[in-house]
Design an enzyme around this catalytic site. Sequence first.
Site, mmCIF file in Angstrom:
data_model
loop_
_atom_site.group_PDB
_atom_site.id
_atom_site.type_symbol
_atom_site.label_atom_id
_atom_site.label_comp_id
_atom_site.label_asym_id
_atom_site.label_seq_id
_atom_site.Cartn_x
_atom_site.Cartn_y
_atom_site.Cartn_z
ATOM 1 N N ARG A 109 37.443 134.943 120.729
ATOM 2 C CA ARG A 109 37.772 134.067 119.603
ATOM 3 C C ARG A 109 36.520 133.308 119.194
ATOM 4 O O ARG A 109 35.852 132.702 120.017
ATOM 5 C CB ARG A 109 38.886 133.097 120.005
ATOM 6 C CG ARG A 109 39.286 132.136 118.882
ATOM 7 C CD ARG A 109 40.365 131.187 119.361
ATOM 8 N NE ARG A 109 41.598 131.900 119.661
ATOM 9 C CZ ARG A 109 42.436 131.544 120.638
ATOM 10 N NH1 ARG A 109 42.154 130.517 121.413
ATOM 11 N NH2 ARG A 109 43.543 132.223 120.831
ATOM 12 N N ARG A 229 44.723 119.306 126.852
ATOM 13 C CA ARG A 229 45.255 120.533 126.262
ATOM 14 C C ARG A 229 44.430 120.873 125.022
ATOM 15 O O ARG A 229 43.443 120.227 124.702
ATOM 16 C CB ARG A 229 46.736 120.372 125.851
ATOM 17 C CG ARG A 229 47.755 120.565 126.961
ATOM 18 C CD ARG A 229 47.799 121.962 127.558
ATOM 19 N NE ARG A 229 48.122 123.013 126.641
ATOM 20 C CZ ARG A 229 49.347 123.439 126.326
ATOM 21 N NH1 ARG A 229 50.400 122.849 126.853
ATOM 22 N NH2 ARG A 229 49.530 124.452 125.503
ATOM 23 N N LYS A 230 44.889 121.868 124.283
ATOM 24 C CA LYS A 230 44.232 122.263 123.039
ATOM 25 C C LYS A 230 44.325 121.133 122.014
ATOM 26 O O LYS A 230 45.169 120.232 122.111
ATOM 27 C CB LYS A 230 44.871 123.532 122.485
ATOM 28 C CG LYS A 230 46.323 123.338 122.054
ATOM 29 C CD LYS A 230 46.984 124.635 121.630
ATOM 30 C CE LYS A 230 46.443 125.118 120.295
ATOM 31 N NZ LYS A 230 47.233 126.283 119.790
ATOM 32 N N GLY A 493 55.621 136.210 117.567
ATOM 33 C CA GLY A 493 56.183 136.975 118.664
ATOM 34 C C GLY A 493 56.961 136.179 119.679
ATOM 35 O O GLY A 493 57.716 136.757 120.466
ATOM 36 N N CYS A 498 52.591 130.880 117.058
ATOM 37 C CA CYS A 498 51.245 131.033 116.492
ATOM 38 C C CYS A 498 51.311 131.532 115.051
ATOM 39 O O CYS A 498 50.385 131.312 114.279
ATOM 40 C CB CYS A 498 50.432 132.007 117.352
ATOM 41 S SG CYS A 498 50.116 131.400 119.022
ATOM 42 N N GLY A 499 52.408 132.195 114.689
ATOM 43 C CA GLY A 499 52.605 132.634 113.310
ATOM 44 C C GLY A 499 53.179 131.562 112.407
ATOM 45 O O GLY A 499 53.428 131.808 111.230
#
Length: 587
Positions: A109, A229-230, A493, A498-499
């Site tokens: 990434r 975290r992110k 998914g 994430c979508g």
Amino acid sequence: MARLAAAVCLSCASAMVYHNPTAVQSRRTGTSFLPDSTLERAEAGNKIEQGKLKKDPTNAWTDLYDFAAKIRAGTLDYSEIEDFDINSRLKWTGILSRFRRTPGRFMMRLRIPNGIVKADTLRLFADTIEPYGDELGVMDITTRQNIQLRGLTLEDGADLTKALHADHNMTSFQSALDNARNVVGSPLAGLDDLELVDTRPIANAINDLISLDKETGERGNPQWGNLPRKFNIAISGGRDDFAHTYINDIGLDPVPHQDGRIGFNVVVGGYMSIKRVAESVPLGLWVPADPYSVTALCEAILRIFRDEGNRKDRQKARLMWLVEDMGVEEYSKAIKAEVESYGRGVVLEEAQPHETGAFERRELLGVHAQADEGLRRVGVHVPAGRLSVEEARHVADLADRYSEGEVRLTVEQNFILPNVPADSIDALLQEPALTMGRLAVDPGNVKGPMVSCTGAQFCPLAIIETKTVAERVMAKVDALVEAPKPVRVHWTGCPNSCGQVQAADIGLMGAPAKRKNDEGKMKAVAGANIFLGGTIGEGGHLALDPHMKNVPIDDEDEIAGVIAGLMKENFGAVDRVEVPKEVAMSR
């Protein structure tokens, strides 16, 4: 309308980058920046926190090259690398193992602030993944204006990292796990007559704050190398909010001050996860729209999150939980005091009132005028955001011929060719790359707005395959109905979303489903929960609860019919009328 005047760096990041592994090795670690109270909580924290303390992830910036050299020399095998290194620490270099789906292969990434990438960099990516074949060697545009490369070996990832640092002023460092991710900005930055802020210099400055070690001049900044975290940051350039500020940990929403200065109202805490989906909340603060002021704000928010965020429960280790624990008012006061403590002359003021009046979010796909009357921007649809090696090279070639080698990615997983001379548009639209393959300037209102996460082909968390299925299903939907305006259908998914299905007009999230087999017994099949009515742009809102649950999607004709029906019931779509053959031939 007032606009920010700023010198703009057109490279992907504003600072000079050098590659010097020796300097990397001599840096402070990420753990060294944590105060004692945070270290104590980390020691009693979750397994990831304990692993980070045992073996600091920021050392992976050196270990990457060491592992690669030993693997090439035949003195190290993947199986001999510690599990925490393979599945966690290497993520600090942007290299993520995908062994469950593709044994021995990694995803890489990047960091592409504001989504701006050059043609020669796209060719480098294509050259890197070409040896992996059509199935593994693909390039994905993400919902953070970013690029992910599939199928890499660790050795090739190390070589690509060196090339990015040395020749392309770009990095993959700090793009995964407990790091601040790619900085999203406006894809129309510097092109738009309705623009309030040119987000490019600000996105580059924040990117450098996160990922540039000012002491060594190297990519990778240990100061932010051990977050709970992110962390996501998005900068909007105008009322369209192409950056989706309301689903980011920091969202910068451009608003003129009452005295005419341009700045941002600050919103915080938006995110999507399996545990919770939350819209950002207003912080009640306004910051001037210049890189110096904005980076001070971001540094303050990152510092308090790093030191005070939850280190016990990873599902509660996102910024929103800290904001709620402190209370929005107290948290806002803490941020303001933190910025003042830096002594840099940055003043955070009260949030300013938004411009009133209706505003309709504009389209990014297709041919559109720019502020300069002699130039056009051309938005190109990339089905499911996935590019083959050949397609990536086509995009690079188009950029060199028509947009001075520049490509701009969008959070809808498409790309824009900016600054195309108006008298070159006809030639561009006739290019075989845009007329004879998957890429299209005018994909229509059904196929064009589709977004998809990685799906089960590569992602170990995905319940269903998304990209290839979504592309086929949306083509079927397009054959069934036509819509008066774009209908955004997102596929994801799993519940991590994430979508971003909760932000979609229609969102499909992988879920269990059953149907009867030939013997009349129920069997498990691929399925989805379907969300309805998310909105984007100014005042965007999320659809938090499913409209339909456990819908089978294994029959693609059937699920296409379900989606077409939702489009007709809710978004003004009508049955597509087939054009008579003789009419079609006469056109």
